[in-house]
Design a protein around this motif. Structure first.
Motif, short mmCIF file in Angstrom:
data_model
loop_
_atom_site.label_atom_id
_atom_site.label_comp_id
_atom_site.label_asym_id
_atom_site.label_seq_id
_atom_site.Cartn_x
_atom_site.Cartn_y
_atom_site.Cartn_z
N VAL A 29 -63.01 122.73 -19.25
CA VAL A 29 -63.84 123.91 -19.45
C VAL A 29 -63.25 124.82 -20.52
N LEU A 30 -61.94 125.03 -20.51
CA LEU A 30 -61.32 125.88 -21.52
C LEU A 30 -61.43 125.28 -22.91
N ALA A 31 -61.24 123.96 -23.00
CA ALA A 31 -61.33 123.32 -24.32
C ALA A 31 -62.74 123.36 -24.88
N ALA A 32 -63.73 123.11 -24.03
CA ALA A 32 -65.13 123.08 -24.49
C ALA A 32 -65.67 124.48 -24.72
N PHE A 33 -65.52 125.35 -23.72
CA PHE A 33 -66.08 126.69 -23.84
C PHE A 33 -65.31 127.56 -24.82
N GLY A 34 -64.02 127.25 -24.99
CA GLY A 34 -63.26 128.00 -26.00
C GLY A 34 -63.81 127.77 -27.39
N ASN A 35 -64.15 126.52 -27.71
CA ASN A 35 -64.77 126.23 -29.00
C ASN A 35 -66.17 126.83 -29.11
N CYS A 36 -66.92 126.79 -28.02
CA CYS A 36 -68.26 127.38 -28.05
C CYS A 36 -68.20 128.89 -28.23
N ALA A 37 -67.24 129.52 -27.55
CA ALA A 37 -67.10 130.98 -27.69
C ALA A 37 -66.70 131.37 -29.11
N THR A 38 -65.83 130.58 -29.71
CA THR A 38 -65.43 130.85 -31.10
C THR A 38 -66.63 130.70 -32.04
N TYR A 39 -67.44 129.69 -31.79
CA TYR A 39 -68.64 129.49 -32.61
C TYR A 39 -69.61 130.66 -32.45
N LEU A 40 -69.82 131.11 -31.22
CA LEU A 40 -70.75 132.21 -31.00
C LEU A 40 -70.25 133.52 -31.60
N MET A 41 -68.96 133.76 -31.53
CA MET A 41 -68.42 134.99 -32.11
C MET A 41 -68.51 134.96 -33.63
N GLN A 42 -68.27 133.80 -34.24
CA GLN A 42 -68.39 133.72 -35.69
C GLN A 42 -69.84 133.87 -36.14
N LYS A 43 -70.75 133.27 -35.42
CA LYS A 43 -72.16 133.41 -35.78
C LYS A 43 -72.68 134.82 -35.51
N HIS A 44 -72.07 135.46 -34.49
CA HIS A 44 -72.50 136.82 -34.19
C HIS A 44 -72.04 137.80 -35.27
N SER A 45 -70.86 137.56 -35.82
CA SER A 45 -70.34 138.46 -36.85
C SER A 45 -70.88 138.11 -38.24
N ASP A 46 -70.88 136.81 -38.58
CA ASP A 46 -71.36 136.37 -39.88
C ASP A 46 -71.97 134.98 -39.73
N SER A 47 -73.25 134.90 -39.84
CA SER A 47 -73.95 133.62 -39.62
C SER A 47 -73.75 132.64 -40.76
N SER A 48 -73.25 133.07 -41.89
CA SER A 48 -73.09 132.19 -43.05
C SER A 48 -71.75 131.45 -43.04
N THR A 49 -70.83 131.83 -42.16
CA THR A 49 -69.52 131.20 -42.14
C THR A 49 -69.61 129.81 -41.51
N SER A 50 -68.77 128.91 -42.00
CA SER A 50 -68.73 127.55 -41.46
C SER A 50 -67.81 127.50 -40.24
N TRP A 51 -68.08 126.56 -39.36
CA TRP A 51 -67.30 126.44 -38.13
C TRP A 51 -67.01 124.96 -37.87
N SER A 52 -65.81 124.67 -37.36
CA SER A 52 -65.42 123.29 -37.04
C SER A 52 -64.78 123.27 -35.66
N PHE A 53 -64.97 122.16 -34.97
CA PHE A 53 -64.44 122.01 -33.61
C PHE A 53 -62.92 121.87 -33.66
N ASP A 54 -62.23 122.67 -32.85
CA ASP A 54 -60.76 122.66 -32.82
C ASP A 54 -60.30 121.75 -31.67
N VAL A 55 -59.82 120.57 -32.01
CA VAL A 55 -59.38 119.62 -31.00
C VAL A 55 -58.10 120.06 -30.32
N SER A 56 -57.31 120.89 -30.97
CA SER A 56 -56.04 121.33 -30.39
C SER A 56 -56.23 122.15 -29.11
N TYR A 57 -57.44 122.65 -28.88
CA TYR A 57 -57.70 123.38 -27.64
C TYR A 57 -57.46 122.50 -26.41
N MET A 58 -57.79 121.22 -26.53
CA MET A 58 -57.59 120.30 -25.41
C MET A 58 -56.11 120.12 -25.10
#
Length: 269
Positions: free
Chosen positions: A128-157
């Motif tokens: 849950v932390l690995a999956a939702f942590g990446n999702c939360a990072t994606y949502l925060m980046q899109k919430h602040s700036d929708s034009s920024t690129s985002w990539s999945f961080d495998v190190s969370y696992m």
């Protein structure tokens, strides 16, 4: 003619079976010998006195011997009792982790502590932390700036697995040896069970931490950490009653709060 026919022996008449009747009488008096089944293998060289054994008297070699001492650590059958729980028991203990004020969790696990909750909850929290942590990072980046690129961080696992498994195994183990050194009589399995169920509130909080509002996230993680910390501290107190070890309860409380802050800072920045 009639007189000669009456004088004939009846044993020669049609339908007369005296021989069969006598055989049936003899068969009814026959006794079946008692069966004595035997099991293999037969007697081997160097094993005197064993030979074929009957089913009614098994030898000592086939009896299950209980594992004593350190030998039980390497015996899988020694851990079966800690997974002998059904769904109702697990759900009851999960609900108790949401009501830390009662402090009756230690009483519920006193007769039958389990390790099923420890493994299941810890593994669920890692994913849950690995999956939702990446999702939360994606949502925060899109919430602040929708034009920024985002990539999945495998190190969370890797970080989630190392931190969660390390915490839930090492911390109860440290409390066990420390309390044992100070003269108390703790139970390591009960400590692992207690700390394992204390992590379930973070599984639920991870769903709420997906909300891309920073202030709300901090409120959620502080509430979840306080609930988990009170759950551990109040139930740990029941194991050290009658001794001046209140500092251990305070240390357990702040360790749970430190874990909550670590989850927020690392996985939901």
């Amino acid at each position: 003619m009639e007189e000669s026919s009456k004088s004939l022996p009846t044993s020669h008449l049609l339908g007369s079976v005296p021989a069969v009747i006598s055989e049936e009488k003899n068969a009814s008096n026959y006794e079946v010998p008692e069966a004595n089944m035997q099991i293999f293998p037969p007697n081997r060289r160097g094993e005197r006195g064993r030979g074929y054994q009957t089913l009614g008297s098994p030898t000592e070699g086939f009896e299950q011997q209980p594992a004593n001492g350190w030998k039980g650590v390497f015996n899988i059958s020694s851990y079966i009792q800690y997974f002998d729980v059904d769904t109702d028991i697990v759900l009851n203990r999960l609900m108790s982790s949401f009501y830390p004020i009662g402090g009756d969790f230690s009483r519920k696990i006193d007769a039958n502590p389990d390790l099923y909750g420890l493994i299941w909850i810890s593994t669920t929290l890692v994913f849950v932390l690995a999956a939702f942590g990446n999702c939360a990072t994606y949502l925060m980046q899109k919430h602040s700036d929708s034009s920024t690129s985002w990539s999945f961080d495998v190190s969370y696992m890797n970080v989630a697995g190392g931190s969660v498994y390390g915490y839930v195994i090492v911390v109860p183990l440290a409390f066990y040896f420390l309390l044992h050194y100070l003269g108390s009589n703790p139970s390591l399995v009960r400590f692992w069970c207690l700390w394992g169920y204390s992590l379930f509130v973070f599984v639920v909080a991870s769903f709420l931490l997906l909300i891309p509002v920073e202030l709300l996230r901090w409120i959620i993680i502080i509430l979840a950490g306080s609930s988990s910390a009170c759950f551990v501290a109040l139930n740990l107190r029941s194991y050290i009653e009658g001794s001046d070890l209140s500092l251990m309860v305070v240390a357990a409380f702040f360790l749970q709060m430190a874990l909550a802050i670590f989850i927020k800072v690392w996985f939901f920045p």
